[in-house]
Write a protein that holds these residues in place. Structure first.
Motif, PDB file in Angstrom:
ATOM      1  N   LYS A 193      17.540  -4.930  -2.257  1.00  0.00           N
ATOM      2  CA  LYS A 193      17.992  -4.805  -0.870  1.00  0.00           C
ATOM      3  C   LYS A 193      18.943  -5.939  -0.492  1.00  0.00           C
ATOM      4  O   LYS A 193      19.953  -5.725   0.174  1.00  0.00           O
ATOM      5  CB  LYS A 193      16.784  -4.843   0.072  1.00  0.00           C
ATOM      6  N   GLN A 194      18.607  -7.141  -0.898  1.00  0.00           N
ATOM      7  CA  GLN A 194      19.458  -8.284  -0.571  1.00  0.00           C
ATOM      8  C   GLN A 194      20.835  -8.121  -1.216  1.00  0.00           C
ATOM      9  O   GLN A 194      21.854  -8.433  -0.610  1.00  0.00           O
ATOM     10  CB  GLN A 194      18.825  -9.596  -1.032  1.00  0.00           C
TER      11      GLN A 194
ATOM     12  N   ASN B 264      22.281  -5.311  -2.023  1.00  0.00           N
ATOM     13  CA  ASN B 264      22.955  -4.226  -1.323  1.00  0.00           C
ATOM     14  C   ASN B 264      23.590  -4.689  -0.028  1.00  0.00           C
ATOM     15  O   ASN B 264      24.582  -4.146   0.432  1.00  0.00           O
ATOM     16  CB  ASN B 264      21.950  -3.122  -0.999  1.00  0.00           C
ATOM     17  N   ARG B 265      22.966  -5.691   0.580  1.00  0.00           N
ATOM     18  CA  ARG B 265      23.399  -6.156   1.863  1.00  0.00           C
ATOM     19  C   ARG B 265      24.682  -6.966   1.788  1.00  0.00           C
ATOM     20  O   ARG B 265      25.400  -7.107   2.759  1.00  0.00           O
ATOM     21  CB  ARG B 265      22.287  -7.091   2.311  1.00  0.00           C
ATOM     22  N   SER B 266      24.961  -7.526   0.622  1.00  0.00           N
ATOM     23  CA  SER B 266      26.106  -8.409   0.502  1.00  0.00           C
ATOM     24  C   SER B 266      27.408  -7.612   0.573  1.00  0.00           C
ATOM     25  O   SER B 266      27.559  -6.581  -0.076  1.00  0.00           O
ATOM     26  CB  SER B 266      26.017  -9.164  -0.826  1.00  0.00           C
ATOM     27  N   VAL B 267      28.328  -8.121   1.359  1.00  0.00           N
ATOM     28  CA  VAL B 267      29.598  -7.418   1.573  1.00  0.00           C
ATOM     29  C   VAL B 267      30.402  -7.298   0.275  1.00  0.00           C
ATOM     30  O   VAL B 267      31.122  -6.327   0.066  1.00  0.00           O
ATOM     31  CB  VAL B 267      30.415  -8.140   2.673  1.00  0.00           C
TER      32      VAL B 267
END
Ligand SMILES: Cc1ncc(C[n+]2csc(CCOP(=O)(O)OP(=O)(O)O)c2C)c(N)n1
Ligand SMILES: [Mg+2]
Lengths: 573, 168
Positions: B65-66, B68-71
């Protein structure tokens, strides 16, 4: 063909930025030059970049718009770090433009060069250095989009000086397409239905509402949902105001200084329906005991917040407002009157009051604000002042209560109030601070005076770093190590309590305010509260500091000691 | 909770600082990686990162999840339950070799399909291309046989989804 700096100004205009929080310096001077005389952008000059970013944060939280900062490279940029972390934790949309040394000097330890992107990666939603003049418009557009969409947050755009000066096309994109960033914009109806059917079977359901509901502006929908299904509501500190504080179904804040009713309700519910909270340790108490009889439903716009601290039974990744509106479509009223009665009984039996009833107390000051102002914007600092505010303030809705919940940044409250007032010139803005935190950004008196802002600055002066002092009193054998603000070298080293022989407090807040051409008044008695606020309200174009001298040994109760379950709160009131 | 070896493959923007962003993100959350490799792909604007880690289910879900969150992360591929090919390059340099040692190294190389890629009078260099586990075994074997005489450098795993075969 235009310069990079003109693209920056164009971006601000296209993004409808009305207020820019800016502090100049060598690597930003070109941008300031481009801003000179520009109509429609109010460029304000705080007196420290940390205060600057907190002011932009207060502006953003209170208006829902993106707060925009502009600072120079090196120390200007590093002074933003605390404010970035503060905003990142509490999901506040900011765009921070930092000047940078020219590309060719980067990496050479040039004067006032720091790797601000490297420094801020972990405390911002996104941080990027612009490396060509061509990509400048796109990066700026993306910055605003990333800051305000999905789970909002701060974005750093680092612009080297030669790119500011370089000529290029005069254009600003209309839209964005970022292949690595696609925020969720829908609700999974299947999950909503699952949540509804779990709720139907519940005998003791409870809504736990976090800051996500306030950020999404889902307050009205949240109230309607709670009323429609007939389920009690508790909030986190950041969720306070999600439904009106005086609402019949509202039980107060959960957490280590939460209300008895809220903490007991969460310990005894069988379905915990949480929306927009990340189950931070301040709210869960001992995690293995948290809502231990409950199935947990969790709505959050950020998938990474789901099942991070607490394992969730039904996750719903969605914007709070969209999800609540969907729930209103599918849910039906529940028959849980007995449970609701029980929670109301807790609320009536154990309301939060301070033990000290006589004299000037924070409770009385805050209740005075409740009774005499209509929908004021309240900012707090961090410490006991903040906790009392979360306990006693009554709120009507969102964007009304600005506090550093996630990072707990002392020095936040006063500059945030400046930003809030700039964004809401017609609203009364009141900052509630401690004597310690007020001194962390005291220089902003100059800014507030310069901008002619009629802020009310309430300083709860207990002569201590009170929150830490309380811990020392309760858990560290009254060893008041480095928390007394009256301390002088000549004091008794083992002093365990204040007495009449204490040296005078410094600074003299009233004289200090006056030295900035602001107004100040010191009160020591309950009867003076009204007078002090009337005095403040009589100043229409300048801030007034009300120094409230309160007892040095007041504590915040109820309190759940670290590592204990929420049901084991110390009441002492 | 039970920990398991897993592989993640990421498509990321091929820009300055991306590797720092990804490794910083994982380090900042106190996730311990076994290996991380990065290289440009068929599309020069995109790099691919392979991360190998030994981790429990819940923490693993957070890592995904982390990321995935990164731009800067374009796509996260979770290789936990898909057949993949995975290999790691390992060099082992053995020093102070006698003729007997050399013969032994050549025998080992033949038995385990290693390549001898360089040598002189007293040194031999071996190249192993195996899974991380297979390379661990080779290092152990050389360590036992040539105590205090080996120098090891390994590249970290690269992994790619299989076309038809089971796990390799
Ligand atoms: C920047 C920063 N430094 C230190 C702390 C730790 N801290 C939390 S509350 C507190 C005491 C605050 O004292 P004061 O501002 O006087 O408020 P009070 O608790 O007395 O109301 C301290 C030191 C913090 N939260 N932020
Ligand atoms: Mg204090």
């Amino acid at each position: 063909m235009v310069k990079g700096t003109e693209i920056i100004v164009k971006a601000l205009k296209e993004e409808k930025v009305e207020t820019l929080f800016a502090y100049p310096g060598g690597q930003a001077v070109d941008i300031f030059d481009a801003l000179y005389g520009v109509e429609g952008i109010d460029v304000v000059l705080p007196r420290h970049e940390q205060a600057l970013i907190h002011a932009a944060d207060g502006y953003a939280r209170s208006t829902g718009k993106v707060g925009v900062c502009l600072v120079t490279s090196g120390p200007g940029a590093t002074n933003l770090v605390t404010g970035l972390a503060t905003a990142n934790y509490d999901s506040v949309p900011l765009v921070c433009i930092t000047g940078q040394v020219p590309l060719g000097l980067m990496g050479n330890d040039a004067f006032q060069e720091v790797d601000i992107v490297g420094i801020t990666n972990s405390v911002s939603k996104y941080a990027v250095t612009v490396r060509t003049r061509e990509e400048l418009p796109r990066i700026l557009k993306e910055a605003f989009y990333i800051a305000r969409s999905g789970r909002p947050g701060p974005v750093v755009v680092d612009v080297p000086k030669d790119i500011q000066q370089a000529m290029g096309e005069d254009y600003y994109p209309e839209g964005v397409s970022i292949r690595g960033y696609k925020p969720n914009e829908s609700v999974h109806v299947g999950q909503v239905k699952k949540a509804v059917s779990l709720l139907k079977k519940s005998k003791r359901p409870l809504f736990l509402v976090g800051g996500g509901v306030n950020i999404a502006g889902a307050n009205d929908a949240m109230r309607r949902l709670a009323e429609f299904v007939g389920v009690p509501v508790i909030t986190t500190i950041m969720g306070k105001g999600a439904i009106p504080s005086g609402h019949d179904l509202y039980l107060g804040n959960i957490g280590i200084h939460g209300s008895y009713a809220a903490n007991h309700a969460v310990s005894e519910c069988d379905v915990l329906f949480s929306i927009g909270t990340r189950f931070n340790d301040r709210i869960t108490g001992k995690i293995s005991e948290f809502a231990k009889d409950a199935k947990i439903i969790h709505i959050d716009v950020d998938p990474a917040s789901i099942s991070k601290n607490i394992v969730v039974d039904i996750p719903i990744v969605a914007d709070a407002k969209l999800a609540i509106e969907k729930l209103l479509e599918y849910a039906s009223p529940l028959k849980v009157e007995k449970w609701v009665e029980q929670t109301k009984a807790w609320k009536e039996q154990f309301p939060i009051h301070m033990k000290q009833k006589e004299g000037l107390t924070p409770e009385k000051i805050i209740r005075y604000i409740n009774e005499n102002f209509s929908r004021p914007i309240i900012t707090t600092d961090v410490g006991q002042n903040q906790l009392w505010a979360t306990q006693y303030l009554e709120l009507e809705g969102n964007r009304q209560f600005l506090t550093s919940g996630g990072l707990g940044t002392m020095g936040y409250g006063f500059p945030a109030a400046i930003g809030a007032k700039l964004g809401n010139p017609d609203r009364q803005v009141i900052a509630i601070s401690g004597d310690g935190g007020m001194q962390m950004n005291i220089q902003e008196l100059a800014t507030a005076v310069a901008l002619e802002l009629p802020l009310i600055l309430v300083v709860l002066n207990n002569g201590y770093l009170g929150n830490v002092r309380q811990w020392q009193e309760l858990f560290y054998g009254k060893r008041y190590s480095s928390t007394c603000l009256k301390y002088r070298r000549s004091c008794d080293r083992n002093c365990g309590s204040p007495d009449k022989c204490c040296p005078p407090y410094n600074p003299d807040f009233v004289k200090l305010a006056e030295s900035y051409d602001a107004y100040g008044m010191r009160i020591t008695k309950e009867e003076e509260i009204g007078e002090a606020f009337a005095y403040a309200l009589s100043h229409k174009h300048a801030p007034t500091m009300i120094e409230c001298v309160i007892a040095p040994d007041l504590n915040v109760f109820p309190m759940v000691p670290t590592g204990k379950p929420l049901s084991e709160c110390i009441m002492d009131c | 909770m039970e920990v398991k070896k897993r592989y993640i493959s990421l498509y990321v923007e091929n820009q300055i600082g991306v590797l720092a962003k990804i490794s910083g993100l994982l380090a900042g959350k106190s996730y311990n990686l076994d290996t991380l490799t990065v290289g440009a792909t068929e599309d020069p604007t995109v790099s691919r990162i392979t991360i190998g880690l030994t981790i429990d289910d819940i923490t693993y879900e957070q890592v995904i999840k982390q990321l995935n969150r990164s731009v800067v992360v374009i796509k996260v591929m979770d290789f936990s339950d898909v057949p993949i090919h995975k290999k790691e390059l390992l060099f082992i340099k053995v020093s102070s070799c006698s003729e007997k040692d050399k013969a032994e190294i050549f025998r080992i190389a033949q038995a385990f399909s290693l390549e001898i890629i360089d040598y002189d009078k007293s040194h031999v260099m071996v190249q192993c291309v195996k899974t991380e586990g297979g390379n661990n075994d080779m290092i152990a074997l050389f360590n036992d046989t040539f105590i205090n005489r080996i120098e090891v450098v390994r590249g970290g795993s690269v992994a790619i989804e299989a076309i038809s075969t089971r796990d390799q």
